[in-house]
Scaffold this motif. Structure first.
Motif, PDB file in Angstrom:
ATOM      1  N   GLU A  66     -22.807  85.355 150.154  1.00  0.00           N
ATOM      2  CA  GLU A  66     -22.127  85.016 148.682  1.00  0.00           C
ATOM      3  C   GLU A  66     -20.941  85.555 148.573  1.00  0.00           C
ATOM      4  OE1 GLU A  66     -22.860  84.385 144.065  1.00  0.00           O
ATOM      5  OE2 GLU A  66     -24.278  85.362 145.152  1.00  0.00           O
ATOM      6  N   PHE A  67     -20.789  86.968 148.598  1.00  0.00           N
ATOM      7  CA  PHE A  67     -19.633  87.462 148.623  1.00  0.00           C
ATOM      8  C   PHE A  67     -18.551  87.058 149.408  1.00  0.00           C
ATOM      9  CE2 PHE A  67     -16.504  90.801 150.149  1.00  0.00           C
ATOM     10  CZ  PHE A  67     -15.879  91.134 148.839  1.00  0.00           C
ATOM     11  N   ALA A  68     -18.991  87.009 151.049  1.00  0.00           N
ATOM     12  CA  ALA A  68     -18.111  86.686 152.152  1.00  0.00           C
ATOM     13  C   ALA A  68     -17.743  85.172 151.636  1.00  0.00           C
ATOM     14  CB  ALA A  68     -18.755  86.510 153.341  1.00  0.00           C
ATOM     15  N   GLY A  69     -18.478  84.343 151.120  1.00  0.00           N
ATOM     16  CA  GLY A  69     -17.842  82.832 150.870  1.00  0.00           C
ATOM     17  C   GLY A  69     -16.932  82.949 150.003  1.00  0.00           C
ATOM     18  N   LYS A  70     -17.126  83.803 148.704  1.00  0.00           N
ATOM     19  CA  LYS A  70     -16.257  83.612 147.534  1.00  0.00           C
ATOM     20  C   LYS A  70     -14.774  84.282 148.032  1.00  0.00           C
ATOM     21  CE  LYS A  70     -19.600  83.276 144.068  1.00  0.00           C
ATOM     22  NZ  LYS A  70     -19.672  83.259 142.684  1.00  0.00           N
ATOM     23  N   PHE A  71     -14.944  85.317 148.824  1.00  0.00           N
ATOM     24  CA  PHE A  71     -13.828  85.924 149.269  1.00  0.00           C
ATOM     25  C   PHE A  71     -12.928  85.246 150.214  1.00  0.00           C
ATOM     26  CE2 PHE A  71     -11.748  88.360 152.945  1.00  0.00           C
ATOM     27  CZ  PHE A  71     -10.942  88.965 151.950  1.00  0.00           C
ATOM     28  N   PHE A  72     -13.538  84.412 151.153  1.00  0.00           N
ATOM     29  CA  PHE A  72     -12.834  83.625 151.857  1.00  0.00           C
ATOM     30  C   PHE A  72     -12.357  82.352 151.035  1.00  0.00           C
ATOM     31  CE2 PHE A  72     -14.830  86.208 155.388  1.00  0.00           C
ATOM     32  CZ  PHE A  72     -13.676  86.511 155.947  1.00  0.00           C
ATOM     33  N   GLU A  73     -12.844  81.834 149.999  1.00  0.00           N
ATOM     34  CA  GLU A  73     -12.252  81.029 149.472  1.00  0.00           C
ATOM     35  C   GLU A  73     -10.864  81.489 148.559  1.00  0.00           C
ATOM     36  OE1 GLU A  73     -15.335  79.474 146.694  1.00  0.00           O
ATOM     37  OE2 GLU A  73     -16.359  78.580 148.296  1.00  0.00           O
ATOM     38  N   TRP A  74     -10.988  82.521 148.118  1.00  0.00           N
ATOM     39  CA  TRP A  74      -9.829  83.332 147.391  1.00  0.00           C
ATOM     40  C   TRP A  74      -8.882  83.450 148.322  1.00  0.00           C
ATOM     41  CZ3 TRP A  74      -7.982  88.282 148.553  1.00  0.00           C
ATOM     42  CH2 TRP A  74      -6.948  88.558 147.730  1.00  0.00           C
ATOM     43  N   LEU A  75      -9.104  84.254 149.514  1.00  0.00           N
ATOM     44  CA  LEU A  75      -8.216  83.999 150.777  1.00  0.00           C
ATOM     45  C   LEU A  75      -7.452  82.982 150.949  1.00  0.00           C
ATOM     46  CD1 LEU A  75      -6.512  86.154 152.350  1.00  0.00           C
ATOM     47  CD2 LEU A  75      -8.449  85.782 154.264  1.00  0.00           C
ATOM     48  N   GLU A  76      -8.057  81.758 151.164  1.00  0.00           N
ATOM     49  CA  GLU A  76      -7.533  80.436 151.541  1.00  0.00           C
ATOM     50  C   GLU A  76      -6.650  80.295 150.434  1.00  0.00           C
ATOM     51  OE1 GLU A  76      -8.728  75.920 152.502  1.00  0.00           O
ATOM     52  OE2 GLU A  76     -10.019  77.411 151.513  1.00  0.00           O
ATOM     53  N   GLU A  77      -6.798  80.265 149.146  1.00  0.00           N
ATOM     54  CA  GLU A  77      -6.046  79.874 147.874  1.00  0.00           C
ATOM     55  C   GLU A  77      -4.834  81.062 148.089  1.00  0.00           C
ATOM     56  OE1 GLU A  77      -4.372  77.984 144.995  1.00  0.00           O
ATOM     57  OE2 GLU A  77      -6.207  77.275 146.184  1.00  0.00           O
ATOM     58  N   MET A  78      -4.936  82.475 148.371  1.00  0.00           N
ATOM     59  CA  MET A  78      -3.901  83.089 148.195  1.00  0.00           C
ATOM     60  C   MET A  78      -2.789  82.993 149.444  1.00  0.00           C
ATOM     61  SD  MET A  78      -4.265  85.115 145.644  1.00  0.00           S
ATOM     62  CE  MET A  78      -4.660  83.550 144.958  1.00  0.00           C
ATOM     63  N   LEU A  79      -3.217  82.493 150.647  1.00  0.00           N
ATOM     64  CA  LEU A  79      -2.632  82.085 151.738  1.00  0.00           C
ATOM     65  C   LEU A  79      -1.686  80.491 151.341  1.00  0.00           C
ATOM     66  CD1 LEU A  79      -4.956  82.709 154.694  1.00  0.00           C
ATOM     67  CD2 LEU A  79      -2.801  83.828 154.178  1.00  0.00           C
ATOM     68  N   LYS A  80      -2.462  79.791 150.803  1.00  0.00           N
ATOM     69  CA  LYS A  80      -1.720  78.523 150.286  1.00  0.00           C
ATOM     70  C   LYS A  80      -0.694  78.665 149.307  1.00  0.00           C
ATOM     71  CE  LYS A  80      -5.611  74.976 150.624  1.00  0.00           C
ATOM     72  NZ  LYS A  80      -6.494  74.512 149.807  1.00  0.00           N
ATOM     73  N   GLN A  81      -0.885  79.869 148.329  1.00  0.00           N
ATOM     74  CA  GLN A  81       0.202  80.082 147.331  1.00  0.00           C
ATOM     75  C   GLN A  81       1.375  81.078 147.718  1.00  0.00           C
ATOM     76  OE1 GLN A  81      -1.546  81.732 143.625  1.00  0.00           O
ATOM     77  NE2 GLN A  81      -3.126  80.294 143.614  1.00  0.00           N
ATOM     78  N   GLY A  82       1.227  81.309 149.324  1.00  0.00           N
ATOM     79  CA  GLY A  82       2.220  82.229 149.906  1.00  0.00           C
ATOM     80  C   GLY A  82       2.195  83.338 149.485  1.00  0.00           C
ATOM     81  N   LYS A  83       1.053  84.213 148.944  1.00  0.00           N
ATOM     82  CA  LYS A  83       0.831  85.600 148.429  1.00  0.00           C
ATOM     83  C   LYS A  83       0.762  86.274 149.690  1.00  0.00           C
ATOM     84  CE  LYS A  83      -0.097  84.501 143.619  1.00  0.00           C
ATOM     85  NZ  LYS A  83      -0.763  84.874 142.656  1.00  0.00           N
TER      86      LYS A  83
END
Length: 119
Positions: free
Chosen positions: A59-76
């Protein structure tokens, strides 16, 4: 330098982890990628922490990679520099030659598998 009472997260796929030099009061926490996929430690892992420690890893890995994808999309986080080598798998030899001759320039080479070789 490790401070007294600190925690050390160890990421290791090695058959053995050498703990020599780590003070006794430093808590060693083992992180294994497999537990993020399967929710358990594999029998071949060098250390076997209690199974309970792997609970929730999927569950943690799934949430982490969703978060990371969003950060990449935002250019962070810009991600790693890359270059697409043309020709699909036929371009792998070119990429290897560039690596051997020091022409990678810190970039990852990407091959588009479905792409046909250019003639």
């Amino acid at each position: 330098m490790l401070q007294r009472g600190s925690r050390l997260s160890v990421f290791s796929g090695a058959r053995k982890y050498d703990e020599e030099g780590i003070p006794n009061d430093v808590e060693v926490i083992y992180t294994f990628v497999g537990s993020g996929h399967e929710g358990k430690y594999r029998p071949t892992m060098p250390k076997q922490p209690p199974t309970e420690e792997a609970q929730g890893d999927v569950e943690f890995a799934g949430k982490f990679f969703e978060w990371l994808e969003e950060m990449l999309k935002q250019g962070k986080y810009p991600g790693h520099a890359f270059e697409v080598i043309p020709g699909g798998l036929n371009g792998v030899a070119e990429g290897l030659n560039r690596l051997r001759s020091g022409q990678s320039g810190g970039k990852k080479f990407v091959y588009q598998i479905g792409q046909q070789a250019r003639e």
